[in-house]
Design a protein around this motif. Structure first.
Motif, PDB file in Angstrom:
ATOM      1  N   THR A  14       0.863  -1.175   0.000  1.00 36.54           N
ATOM      2  CA  THR A  14       0.000   0.000   0.000  1.00 36.54           C
ATOM      3  C   THR A  14       0.894   1.217   0.000  1.00 36.54           C
ATOM      4  O   THR A  14       1.724   1.385   0.894  1.00 36.54           O
ATOM      5  CB  THR A  14      -0.895   0.013   1.254  1.00 36.54           C
ATOM      6  N   GLU A  15       0.786   2.042  -1.033  1.00 39.52           N
ATOM      7  CA  GLU A  15       1.610   3.259  -1.112  1.00 39.52           C
ATOM      8  C   GLU A  15       0.681   4.465  -1.177  1.00 39.52           C
ATOM      9  O   GLU A  15      -0.383   4.397  -1.772  1.00 39.52           O
ATOM     10  CB  GLU A  15       2.448   3.289  -2.402  1.00 39.52           C
ATOM     11  N   ILE A  16       1.124   5.555  -0.592  1.00 40.90           N
ATOM     12  CA  ILE A  16       0.384   6.818  -0.741  1.00 40.90           C
ATOM     13  C   ILE A  16       1.273   7.789  -1.505  1.00 40.90           C
ATOM     14  O   ILE A  16       2.446   7.970  -1.168  1.00 40.90           O
ATOM     15  CB  ILE A  16      -0.018   7.399   0.628  1.00 40.90           C
ATOM     16  N   SER A  17       0.736   8.352  -2.576  1.00 40.21           N
ATOM     17  CA  SER A  17       1.490   9.308  -3.382  1.00 40.21           C
ATOM     18  C   SER A  17       0.560  10.463  -3.740  1.00 40.21           C
ATOM     19  O   SER A  17      -0.610  10.473  -3.364  1.00 40.21           O
ATOM     20  CB  SER A  17       2.022   8.626  -4.649  1.00 40.21           C
ATOM     21  N   LYS A  18       1.070  11.430  -4.494  1.00 39.18           N
ATOM     22  CA  LYS A  18       0.253  12.571  -4.929  1.00 39.18           C
ATOM     23  C   LYS A  18      -0.105  12.391  -6.405  1.00 39.18           C
ATOM     24  O   LYS A  18       0.721  11.923  -7.191  1.00 39.18           O
ATOM     25  CB  LYS A  18       1.041  13.883  -4.793  1.00 39.18           C
ATOM     26  N   ASP A  19      -1.344  12.779  -6.753  1.00 42.69           N
ATOM     27  CA  ASP A  19      -1.657  12.819  -8.179  1.00 42.69           C
ATOM     28  C   ASP A  19      -1.248  14.191  -8.731  1.00 42.69           C
ATOM     29  O   ASP A  19      -0.646  15.001  -8.030  1.00 42.69           O
ATOM     30  CB  ASP A  19      -3.145  12.509  -8.430  1.00 42.69           C
ATOM     31  N   TRP A  20      -1.588  14.459 -10.011  1.00 46.08           N
ATOM     32  CA  TRP A  20      -1.075  15.704 -10.618  1.00 46.08           C
ATOM     33  C   TRP A  20      -1.770  16.950 -10.087  1.00 46.08           C
ATOM     34  O   TRP A  20      -1.356  18.055 -10.380  1.00 46.08           O
ATOM     35  CB  TRP A  20      -1.148  15.644 -12.149  1.00 46.08           C
ATOM     36  N   ASN A  21      -2.835  16.788  -9.299  1.00 40.58           N
ATOM     37  CA  ASN A  21      -3.436  17.943  -8.627  1.00 40.58           C
ATOM     38  C   ASN A  21      -2.905  18.116  -7.205  1.00 40.58           C
ATOM     39  O   ASN A  21      -3.385  18.970  -6.467  1.00 40.58           O
ATOM     40  CB  ASN A  21      -4.964  17.795  -8.572  1.00 40.58           C
ATOM     41  N   GLY A  22      -1.942  17.260  -6.832  1.00 36.85           N
ATOM     42  CA  GLY A  22      -1.399  17.346  -5.479  1.00 36.85           C
ATOM     43  C   GLY A  22      -2.285  16.688  -4.443  1.00 36.85           C
ATOM     44  O   GLY A  22      -2.083  16.869  -3.234  1.00 36.85           O
ATOM     45  N   ILE A  23      -3.268  15.901  -4.884  1.00 38.23           N
ATOM     46  CA  ILE A  23      -4.166  15.208  -3.950  1.00 38.23           C
ATOM     47  C   ILE A  23      -3.622  13.810  -3.694  1.00 38.23           C
ATOM     48  O   ILE A  23      -3.171  13.125  -4.613  1.00 38.23           O
ATOM     49  CB  ILE A  23      -5.588  15.140  -4.537  1.00 38.23           C
ATOM     50  N   ASP A  24      -3.684  13.393  -2.419  1.00 41.16           N
ATOM     51  CA  ASP A  24      -3.195  12.057  -2.080  1.00 41.16           C
ATOM     52  C   ASP A  24      -3.997  10.984  -2.802  1.00 41.16           C
ATOM     53  O   ASP A  24      -5.230  11.067  -2.902  1.00 41.16           O
ATOM     54  CB  ASP A  24      -3.299  11.812  -0.572  1.00 41.16           C
ATOM     55  N   GLN A  25      -3.272   9.969  -3.287  1.00 44.30           N
ATOM     56  CA  GLN A  25      -3.927   8.778  -3.821  1.00 44.30           C
ATOM     57  C   GLN A  25      -3.217   7.560  -3.246  1.00 44.30           C
ATOM     58  O   GLN A  25      -2.025   7.613  -2.921  1.00 44.30           O
ATOM     59  CB  GLN A  25      -3.899   8.753  -5.350  1.00 44.30           C
ATOM     60  N   VAL A  26      -3.953   6.483  -3.110  1.00 41.94           N
ATOM     61  CA  VAL A  26      -3.418   5.254  -2.537  1.00 41.94           C
ATOM     62  C   VAL A  26      -3.314   4.228  -3.649  1.00 41.94           C
ATOM     63  O   VAL A  26      -4.254   4.052  -4.430  1.00 41.94           O
ATOM     64  CB  VAL A  26      -4.344   4.729  -1.423  1.00 41.94           C
ATOM     65  N   VAL A  27      -2.158   3.569  -3.751  1.00 39.92           N
ATOM     66  CA  VAL A  27      -1.975   2.506  -4.732  1.00 39.92           C
ATOM     67  C   VAL A  27      -1.884   1.181  -3.982  1.00 39.92           C
ATOM     68  O   VAL A  27      -1.039   1.019  -3.090  1.00 39.92           O
ATOM     69  CB  VAL A  27      -0.705   2.726  -5.581  1.00 39.92           C
ATOM     70  N   LEU A  28      -2.791   0.258  -4.317  1.00 37.85           N
ATOM     71  CA  LEU A  28      -2.793  -1.085  -3.732  1.00 37.85           C
ATOM     72  C   LEU A  28      -2.252  -2.060  -4.766  1.00 37.85           C
ATOM     73  O   LEU A  28      -2.618  -1.991  -5.937  1.00 37.85           O
ATOM     74  CB  LEU A  28      -4.220  -1.494  -3.353  1.00 37.85           C
ATOM     75  N   ARG A  29      -1.376  -2.957  -4.337  1.00 32.52           N
ATOM     76  CA  ARG A  29      -0.837  -3.990  -5.239  1.00 32.52           C
ATOM     77  C   ARG A  29      -0.923  -5.347  -4.553  1.00 32.52           C
ATOM     78  O   ARG A  29      -0.783  -5.435  -3.339  1.00 32.52           O
ATOM     79  CB  ARG A  29       0.637  -3.725  -5.573  1.00 32.52           C
ATOM     80  N   ASN A  30      -1.111  -6.411  -5.353  1.00 33.08           N
ATOM     81  CA  ASN A  30      -1.025  -7.752  -4.774  1.00 33.08           C
ATOM     82  C   ASN A  30       0.209  -8.468  -5.302  1.00 33.08           C
ATOM     83  O   ASN A  30       0.968  -7.921  -6.114  1.00 33.08           O
ATOM     84  CB  ASN A  30      -2.318  -8.549  -5.012  1.00 33.08           C
ATOM     85  N   ARG A  31       0.439  -9.696  -4.842  1.00 33.10           N
ATOM     86  CA  ARG A  31       1.677 -10.423  -5.188  1.00 33.10           C
ATOM     87  C   ARG A  31       1.767 -10.725  -6.680  1.00 33.10           C
ATOM     88  O   ARG A  31       2.845 -10.857  -7.234  1.00 33.10           O
ATOM     89  CB  ARG A  31       1.733 -11.749  -4.410  1.00 33.10           C
ATOM     90  N   GLN A  32       0.605 -10.868  -7.339  1.00 35.48           N
ATOM     91  CA  GLN A  32       0.618 -11.213  -8.773  1.00 35.48           C
ATOM     92  C   GLN A  32       0.857 -10.004  -9.666  1.00 35.48           C
ATOM     93  O   GLN A  32       1.038 -10.140 -10.866  1.00 35.48           O
ATOM     94  CB  GLN A  32      -0.714 -11.864  -9.160  1.00 35.48           C
ATOM     95  N   GLY A  33       0.815  -8.796  -9.085  1.00 36.08           N
ATOM     96  CA  GLY A  33       1.051  -7.598  -9.884  1.00 36.08           C
ATOM     97  C   GLY A  33      -0.206  -6.855 -10.280  1.00 36.08           C
ATOM     98  O   GLY A  33      -0.138  -5.897 -11.050  1.00 36.08           O
ATOM     99  N   ALA A  34      -1.378  -7.282  -9.762  1.00 39.58           N
ATOM    100  CA  ALA A  34      -2.611  -6.496  -9.979  1.00 39.58           C
ATOM    101  C   ALA A  34      -2.506  -5.203  -9.170  1.00 39.58           C
ATOM    102  O   ALA A  34      -1.720  -5.105  -8.225  1.00 39.58           O
ATOM    103  CB  ALA A  34      -3.829  -7.304  -9.559  1.00 39.58           C
ATOM    104  N   LEU A  35      -3.324  -4.224  -9.537  1.00 41.05           N
ATOM    105  CA  LEU A  35      -3.188  -2.891  -8.944  1.00 41.05           C
ATOM    106  C   LEU A  35      -4.547  -2.219  -8.857  1.00 41.05           C
ATOM    107  O   LEU A  35      -5.400  -2.400  -9.721  1.00 41.05           O
ATOM    108  CB  LEU A  35      -2.237  -2.072  -9.822  1.00 41.05           C
ATOM    109  N   ALA A  36      -4.755  -1.445  -7.794  1.00 37.50           N
ATOM    110  CA  ALA A  36      -5.924  -0.561  -7.705  1.00 37.50           C
ATOM    111  C   ALA A  36      -5.448   0.779  -7.185  1.00 37.50           C
ATOM    112  O   ALA A  36      -4.548   0.853  -6.352  1.00 37.50           O
ATOM    113  CB  ALA A  36      -6.986  -1.150  -6.778  1.00 37.50           C
ATOM    114  N   ARG A  37      -6.054   1.835  -7.713  1.00 38.23           N
ATOM    115  CA  ARG A  37      -5.687   3.198  -7.324  1.00 38.23           C
ATOM    116  C   ARG A  37      -6.925   3.876  -6.737  1.00 38.23           C
ATOM    117  O   ARG A  37      -7.996   3.814  -7.327  1.00 38.23           O
ATOM    118  CB  ARG A  37      -5.233   3.954  -8.574  1.00 38.23           C
ATOM    119  N   VAL A  38      -6.759   4.489  -5.573  1.00 42.48           N
ATOM    120  CA  VAL A  38      -7.885   5.125  -4.875  1.00 42.48           C
ATOM    121  C   VAL A  38      -7.510   6.565  -4.570  1.00 42.48           C
ATOM    122  O   VAL A  38      -6.487   6.817  -3.923  1.00 42.48           O
ATOM    123  CB  VAL A  38      -8.204   4.405  -3.541  1.00 42.48           C
ATOM    124  N   SER A  39      -8.335   7.504  -5.026  1.00 46.80           N
ATOM    125  CA  SER A  39      -8.063   8.917  -4.758  1.00 46.80           C
ATOM    126  C   SER A  39      -8.770   9.342  -3.482  1.00 46.80           C
ATOM    127  O   SER A  39      -9.917   8.951  -3.228  1.00 46.80           O
ATOM    128  CB  SER A  39      -8.558   9.785  -5.919  1.00 46.80           C
TER     129      SER A  39
END
Length: 312
Positions: A14-39
Motif C-alpha cells: 500500500t503506497e500513498i502518493s500525490k496525483d497531478w493535482n497534489g491530492i493524495d492517492q493510494v496505490v494497492l498492489r497484490n503479489r501477482q502484480g494487480a493494482l488498484a488506485r484510490v483517490s
C-alpha cells in the motif's frame, strides 16, 4: 536493470502518493502484480488493473480530475443521494469531498487479513455539508485488492446524529468493455425496473439478457446479489457480487447524450458500461447509533465461465 526491488517482489503493498493535482492517492498492489488506485478526492477508485496490466475500469479521456468536479470514470460513490433532486448536487457530495485515511478502522476478519492489500478511508460532514444535508454521519470506506485480484469496496455509514435520517447510495461502477453492442448483462431478467428515460415509469424486463443498441438508464429493483457482464470480444466476464444493495443501475449514454457531456468523448460510450450496486428505490433509514453496510465485489472470469455457475 534500473528497476527497484519492489517491482519484482510482488508482496502486497500500500503506497500513498500525490496525483497531478497534489491530492493524495493510494496505490494497492497484490503479489501477482494487480493494482488498484484510490483517490482521496471522493474516496474514488480511479484504476483497477489485472496482473497483465490491463485496465478493467473505464475513465473518459476528457474526464476532469480537478476538485470539486467528480471524475467521469472509475467508481464514484453516490451518497447521500443518487440522481438529481432537492438542494443537493447530483449524486450527492461524498464523491466531491476530500476523504482522510481512517486511523481507527474496524478490524479485518482473521481469514481476510492474509495477503490482501487494503486502505481504510473516512468522511465526516463539514459545516457546509450540514447546511445542505443537516445530518451527522461517519462514512467509512474500505477498498481491498484481494490475492486473486478481485476488487472489494465495503461502505459503512453510521448515524451519529440525534435523529433518524435516510439516504440513497450507489457504487457508480464504470466497466471497460471492448464494444457495447457486443456486451450482455445476465441476472436481471424478469425484474421490474424504473426507466429514467421515461420519467421513472416502471416496466418489467422482457429479454433473456440485457443487450445495447441505444441509450439505457434504468434502475432494476430487488435484484439478485450476483450479476454477470459478458464481453464477447474480450472473452471475459465481469462478475458483480453485492450485499446490502437491493437495486442495480444500468447506464450507457449512447451517441446523442455523449455529445452533450463536456467531460465525455463523443464515441466513448462504445467502450463503457455502468452497472451499479445501489440502494435507490427504498432509501436506507438509520436511527441514531445505527450503521448500514454495503459491499461490492468485482471479479473477472474467462468467457468460458457462464452465468449458470453463478446461481443467479
Amino acid at each position: 536493470m534500473g528497476h527497484s526491488a519492489a517491482i519484482w517482489d510482488h508482496r502486497p503493498a500500500t503506497e500513498i502518493s500525490k496525483d497531478w493535482n497534489g491530492i493524495d492517492q493510494v496505490v494497492l498492489r497484490n503479489r501477482q502484480g494487480a493494482l488498484a488506485r484510490v483517490s482521496l478526492h471522493g474516496g474514488q477508485v480511479t484504476s483497477w488493473r489485472n496482473e497483465h496490466g490491463e485496465e478493467l475500469l473505464f475513465t473518459s479521456s476528457k474526464a476532469i480530475f480537478k476538485p470539486p468536479k467528480a471524475m467521469q470514470g472509475g467508481i464514484p460513490l453516490c451518497f447521500p443521494q443518487f440522481g438529481n433532486c432537492g438542494s443537493l448536487e447530483q449524486h450527492g457530495f461524498a464523491r466531491n469531498k476530500i476523504w482522510i485515511v481512517d486511523d481507527a478502522p474496524p478490524p479485518l476478519p482473521q481469514n481476510e487479513s492474509d495477503g490482501r492489500s487494503f486502505i481504510d478511508l473516512l468522511l465526516k460532514p463539514s459545516e457546509e455539508d450540514l447546511k445542505c444535508w443537516p445530518h451527522s454521519f461517519e462514512f467509512r470506506l474500505r477498498v481491498v485488492l484481494a490475492t486473486d485480484g478481485d476488487l472489494m469496496l465495503i461502505s459503512r455509514v453510521r448515524n451519529v446524529d440525534g435523529k433518524p435520517f435516510s439516504f440513497s447510495f450507489a457504487y457508480h461502477t464504470y466497466l471497460s468493455v471492448s464494444d457495447i453492442s457486443e456486451v450482455r448483462v445476465e441476472g436481471l431478467e424478469t425484474l421490474d425496473y424504473l426507466d429514467n428515460l421515461c420519467r421513472r415509469e416502471r416496466f418489467t424486463e422482457q429479454g433473456d439478457a440485457i443487450t445495447f443498441e441505444s441509450e439505457v438508464d434504468r434502475v432494476y429493483l430487488s435484484s439478485p446479489n450476483v450479476i454477470a457482464v459478458l464481453d464477447h470480444e474480450r472473452k471475459r466476464t465481469y462478475v458483480i457480487r453485492k450485499e446490502g444493495l437491493p437495486d442495480v443501475v444500468v447506464w450507457n449514454p449512447w451517441e446523442k447524450k455523449s455529445k452533450s457531456m463536456v467531460d465525455f468523448g463523443d464515441e466513448e460510450y462504445k467502450q463503457m458500461l455502468c452497472v451499479d450496486g445501489a440502494a435507490i428505490e427504498k432509501q436506507i433509514t438509520l436511527k441514531p447509533g445505527e450503521e448500514w453496510t454495503g459491499r461490492l465485489q468485482l471479479s473477472v472470469e474467462p468467457s468460458s465461465f457462464c452465468s449458470e455457475h453463478l446461481n443467479l
